[in-house]
Scaffold this active site. Structure first.
Site, PDB file in Angstrom:
ATOM      1  N   ASN A  81       6.173  22.563  76.399  1.00 20.32           N
ATOM      2  CA  ASN A  81       5.775  21.167  76.287  1.00 20.32           C
ATOM      3  C   ASN A  81       4.479  20.965  75.513  1.00 20.32           C
ATOM      4  O   ASN A  81       3.779  21.916  75.193  1.00 20.32           O
ATOM      5  CB  ASN A  81       5.728  20.557  77.690  1.00 20.32           C
ATOM      6  CG  ASN A  81       7.133  20.278  78.175  1.00 20.32           C
ATOM      7  OD1 ASN A  81       7.693  19.241  77.882  1.00 20.32           O
ATOM      8  ND2 ASN A  81       7.729  21.245  78.889  1.00 20.32           N
ATOM      9  N   HIS A 112     -12.003  39.488  74.762  1.00 18.37           N
ATOM     10  CA  HIS A 112     -13.130  40.020  73.988  1.00 18.37           C
ATOM     11  C   HIS A 112     -13.861  41.082  74.801  1.00 18.37           C
ATOM     12  O   HIS A 112     -14.039  40.943  76.017  1.00 18.37           O
ATOM     13  CB  HIS A 112     -14.118  38.896  73.643  1.00 18.37           C
ATOM     14  CG  HIS A 112     -13.581  37.929  72.648  1.00 18.37           C
ATOM     15  ND1 HIS A 112     -13.511  38.217  71.309  1.00 18.37           N
ATOM     16  CD2 HIS A 112     -13.070  36.687  72.798  1.00 18.37           C
ATOM     17  CE1 HIS A 112     -12.991  37.187  70.663  1.00 18.37           C
ATOM     18  NE2 HIS A 112     -12.716  36.241  71.553  1.00 18.37           N
ATOM     19  N   ALA A 159      -0.117  23.486  88.791  1.00 22.15           N
ATOM     20  CA  ALA A 159      -0.919  22.879  87.726  1.00 22.15           C
ATOM     21  C   ALA A 159      -2.390  23.236  87.878  1.00 22.15           C
ATOM     22  O   ALA A 159      -2.928  23.260  88.987  1.00 22.15           O
ATOM     23  CB  ALA A 159      -0.741  21.371  87.734  1.00 22.15           C
ATOM     24  N   LYS A 179      -3.881  32.232  93.653  1.00 24.51           N
ATOM     25  CA  LYS A 179      -3.566  33.033  94.839  1.00 24.51           C
ATOM     26  C   LYS A 179      -2.207  32.591  95.385  1.00 24.51           C
ATOM     27  O   LYS A 179      -1.815  31.437  95.244  1.00 24.51           O
ATOM     28  CB  LYS A 179      -4.632  32.841  95.913  1.00 24.51           C
ATOM     29  CG  LYS A 179      -5.993  33.365  95.509  1.00 24.51           C
ATOM     30  CD  LYS A 179      -6.949  33.287  96.672  1.00 24.51           C
ATOM     31  CE  LYS A 179      -8.359  33.655  96.348  1.00 24.51           C
ATOM     32  NZ  LYS A 179      -8.662  34.699  95.502  1.00 24.51           N
TER      33      LYS A 179
END
Length: 185
Positions: A81, A112, A159, A179
């Site tokens: 999406n 990094h 979300a 979690k």
């Protein structure tokens, strides 16, 4: 379906087909059949990376797939999406079949290095372990998946979650860091 709707539908189909034909001109992109790729979706195979796409997927506007020399492999029947970004650094990103990825997700298959405080971070290189998203996974809006993670089959990530460790199959995870909150029945 009225005349205007039929025209709009045919125009969209034409745009999808044209977009796929243009993408197939890139030797580093392989796209199977039945895909719907909106014109504002970006597929970038920099540093000779590869994008491999199965059948019947939907790539909505504003998404960005960037290989950075690695690979991005997407199975069948997936939906990606708006404004989702998927990187394919190093060992790459693999997405299985029937995966739902909501808008504004970030899937980042590298990290990094920063161990030497006397050297700027952008000069210390990167590590990449890759990301695997197995079949039948749903990533909610704004999920961030970090390098080295496997999302188990049938899992859901709520979300806004940040995933920095592997997720068990058929589980529901949420939070920062994510979690386990439940197992799917």
């Amino acid at each position: 379906m009225g005349i205007v709707q039929k025209f709009h539908y045919r125009l969209l189909q034409f745009q999808f087909n044209l977009r796929i034909k243009l993408l197939r001109l890139n030797k580093n992109i392989s796209i199977q059949n039945g895909n719907r790729i909106y014109s504002q979706a970006k597929f970038i195979t920099n540093y000779n990376g590869q994008i491999i796409i199965g059948n019947n997927n939907e790539f909505l506007f504003g998404i960005c797939l960037v290989t950075y020399g690695g690979s991005i492999k997407i199975g069948n029947n997936c939906s990606i999406n708006p404004y989702t970004v998927i990187y394919g650094h190093g060992k790459g990103t693999t997405i299985g079949d029937n995966v739902l990825i909501a808008g504004h997700c970030m899937i980042i298959s590298s990290n990094h290095n920063f161990g030497n405080k006397d050297v700027p971070i952008n000069q210390q290189g990167e590590t990449s372990r890759g990301i695997i998203i197995e079949d039948d996974v749903w990533l909610g809006a704004g999920v961030k998946i970090l390098d080295g993670v496997t999302i188990g089959k049938g899992s859901i990530v709520a979300a806004g979650s940040v995933v920095n460790k592997n997720i068990e199959p058929y589980s529901i995870y949420a939070g920062v860091p994510a979690k386990k909150i439940k197992t799917r029945n």
